[in-house]
Design a protein around this motif. Structure first.
Motif, PDB file in Angstrom:
ATOM      1  N   GLY A  52       0.813  -1.206   0.000  1.00 21.30           N
ATOM      2  CA  GLY A  52       0.000   0.000   0.000  1.00 21.30           C
ATOM      3  C   GLY A  52       0.850   1.261   0.000  1.00 21.30           C
ATOM      4  N   ALA A  53       0.244   2.368   0.468  1.00 20.94           N
ATOM      5  CA  ALA A  53       0.954   3.645   0.503  1.00 20.94           C
ATOM      6  C   ALA A  53       2.181   3.565   1.399  1.00 20.94           C
ATOM      7  N   VAL A  54       2.066   2.825   2.495  1.00 23.98           N
ATOM      8  CA  VAL A  54       3.210   2.568   3.368  1.00 23.98           C
ATOM      9  C   VAL A  54       3.493   1.068   3.318  1.00 23.98           C
ATOM     10  N   SER A  55       4.721   0.700   2.991  1.00 25.77           N
ATOM     11  CA  SER A  55       5.037  -0.708   2.773  1.00 25.77           C
ATOM     12  C   SER A  55       6.389  -1.032   3.389  1.00 25.77           C
ATOM     13  N   ASP A  90      -2.982  -3.066   5.020  1.00 23.10           N
ATOM     14  CA  ASP A  90      -2.743  -1.703   4.540  1.00 23.10           C
ATOM     15  C   ASP A  90      -2.880  -0.647   5.637  1.00 23.10           C
ATOM     16  N   GLY A  91      -2.976  -1.078   6.881  1.00 25.10           N
ATOM     17  CA  GLY A  91      -3.120  -0.131   7.977  1.00 25.10           C
ATOM     18  C   GLY A  91      -4.549   0.097   8.417  1.00 25.10           C
ATOM     19  N   SER A  92      -5.514  -0.470   7.678  1.00 22.91           N
ATOM     20  CA  SER A  92      -6.919  -0.317   8.047  1.00 22.91           C
ATOM     21  C   SER A  92      -7.376  -1.516   8.879  1.00 22.91           C
ATOM     22  N   ASP A 210       1.010  12.131   9.775  1.00 27.56           N
ATOM     23  CA  ASP A 210       0.164  11.234   8.995  1.00 27.56           C
ATOM     24  C   ASP A 210       1.066  10.175   8.368  1.00 27.56           C
ATOM     25  N   SER A 212       0.580   8.027   6.157  1.00 23.79           N
ATOM     26  CA  SER A 212       0.422   7.806   4.718  1.00 23.79           C
ATOM     27  C   SER A 212       0.893   8.985   3.878  1.00 23.79           C
ATOM     28  N   ASN A 213       0.944  10.190   4.475  1.00 22.97           N
ATOM     29  CA  ASN A 213       1.346  11.368   3.696  1.00 22.97           C
ATOM     30  C   ASN A 213       1.924  12.451   4.614  1.00 22.97           C
TER      31      ASN A 213
END
Length: 408
Positions: A52-55, A90-92, A210, A212-213
């Motif tokens: 995902g966005a963070v891997s 994915d962190g969710s 954050d 993810s960003n």
């Protein structure tokens, strides 16, 4: 912490293995094969933040190399080859629950947790199916105290307390820490960072980002405001270290930087001058500082480096996430080797909690009965510190492992 946060053999092979450990501090040379495991595969669930966005694929790479090493050189666990059943998160919480349900459907022996920011969500599903969780770092507040879990890494409170204890000895009187913007960050700040800083006479400030960003430029400017003696974060990946350290240097910040458990990849990305003086910590002896470890640990690091080379992952060997996950697999398998019948279900927890104090692979002595930090599911309570040098190397910054306890 994480990270900061399995191998075995049949009875005859185990006797040889334990003798080798006593004589040279390692399990077996990576170039010597044990009989190949031919029993029923021991299926282990693998959950990790990847894709995902963070891997963090390095965690999986270390796990796969560890499994290959155990199967090829240590006859699996009791003659049973290890097999990872992979599920990426994915962190969710929703994706973590999906993975937990998959592990129940696959009837895995236990779940090995890589890195899962929403890891607390898997616990009810796995507990109801009598599937324990093992890993390195407890990634959420429920994991940190979960009775159905054991983590070989340093307990989160110890991983936060030890750096402040270390820096207090370096005459640091003020610091700003950056924490991920997740629900447990405020609890950690209020329950651990603030009281520890107060007890040590330090002024503390905490900022969240954050995951993810993150806006590292803004964060670095806010962190450096007021010119604290120290800026850093206790829970940073290599990519996050690159972002934070690069932004701090661009802002002109000249104070001390604490880079969590980040590896030499940060210097490769930013240059040695940018990372010179940065301090990092680890709950194992770092592979890229092998010569500074005790002799017995040097031999264990050699075993790890050879296994990573055999797996075609030599370039990832200095990554602390890969190293700690590999070590976890060896630690688990050493313990389960004493009674391979306890390699599935709740019996795994029983074996770990009754193992007593043991010398961990590439790390310090651990104990998994809950006494390392009362109420925590982790087995460790100490870390070792390193300082990055202008030539790209790292050197010990502490006199071995720095321990922490609730009274400190």
């Amino acid at each position: 912490m994480r990270r900061s946060l399995m191998s075995a053999a049949a009875v005859a092979a185990l006797a040889l293995t334990m003798t080798a450990c006593a004589e040279d501090g390692s399990d077996t040379a990576a170039g010597k094969d044990a009989p190949k495991p031919t029993g029923k595969p021991l299926r282990i669930g693998w959950v990790n933040l990847e894709g995902g966005a963070v891997s963090v694929p390095e965690t999986r790479i270390g796990a796969e190399a560890g499994v290959r090493y155990v199967n090829q050189h240590l006859n699996g666990i009791g003659g049973r080859p290890l097999e990872l059943v992979r599920c990426d998160v994915d962190g969710s919480p929703e994706k973590s629950v999906d993975c937990a349900n998959k592990m129940v459907e696959e009837n895995v022996a236990f779940v090995l947790n890589g890195l899962d920011p929403a890891g607390d969500a898997i616990l009810p599903v796995l507990a109801s199916a009598h599937i324990p969780v093992v890993g390195h770092g407890a990634d959420g507040p429920a994991m940190q105290t979960d009775k159905n879990s054991v983590f070989f890494g340093t307990a989160a409170p110890a991983g936060l307390t030890a750096p402040l204890k270390f820096y207090a000895g370096q005459q640091v009187s003020s610091y700003t820490f950056l924490m991920p913007d997740v629900k447990w960050s405020s609890a950690i700040t209020e329950q651990v960072l603030e009281p520890t800083a107060k007890a040590l006479g330090m002024t503390q400030k905490t900022l969240t980002y954050d995951i993810s960003n993150p806006d590292w430029s803004s964060l670095a400017a806010s962190a450096a405001a007021g010119e604290p003696d120290l800026v850093g974060g206790p829970i940073l990946t290599d990519d996050q270290c690159v972002g934070l350290v690069g932004a701090l240097r661009s802002s002109g910040y000249q104070g001390k930087i604490f880079g969590s458990s980040c590896s030499g990849a940060v210097a490769e990305a930013l240059g040695n001058e940018a990372t010179a003086g940065m301090v990092t910590y680890s709950d194992v002896w770092r592979a890229d500082a092998r010569d500074q470890a005790p002799p017995a640990k040097q031999k264990e690091i050699d075993t790890y480096l050879a296994a990573m080379k055999e797996s075609g992952q030599e370039d990832k060997a200095s990554n602390i996430f890969a190293q700690t996950t590999f070590a976890d697999i060896v630690n688990l398998s050493r313990i389960l080797a004493e009674d391979p019948a306890k390699a599935e279900g709740r019996a795994v927890l029983d074996a770990l909690k009754k193992a007593g104090r043991f010398d961990s692979f590439m790390g310090p002595a651990l104990v998994c009965d809950g006494s390392a930090w009362p109420g925590q599911s982790n087995c460790g309570n100490s870390v070792v510190f390193y300082e990055s040098q202008a030539d790209g190397s790292v050197k010990l910054a502490s006199d071995g492992f720095v321990g922490a306890s609730p009274s400190q």
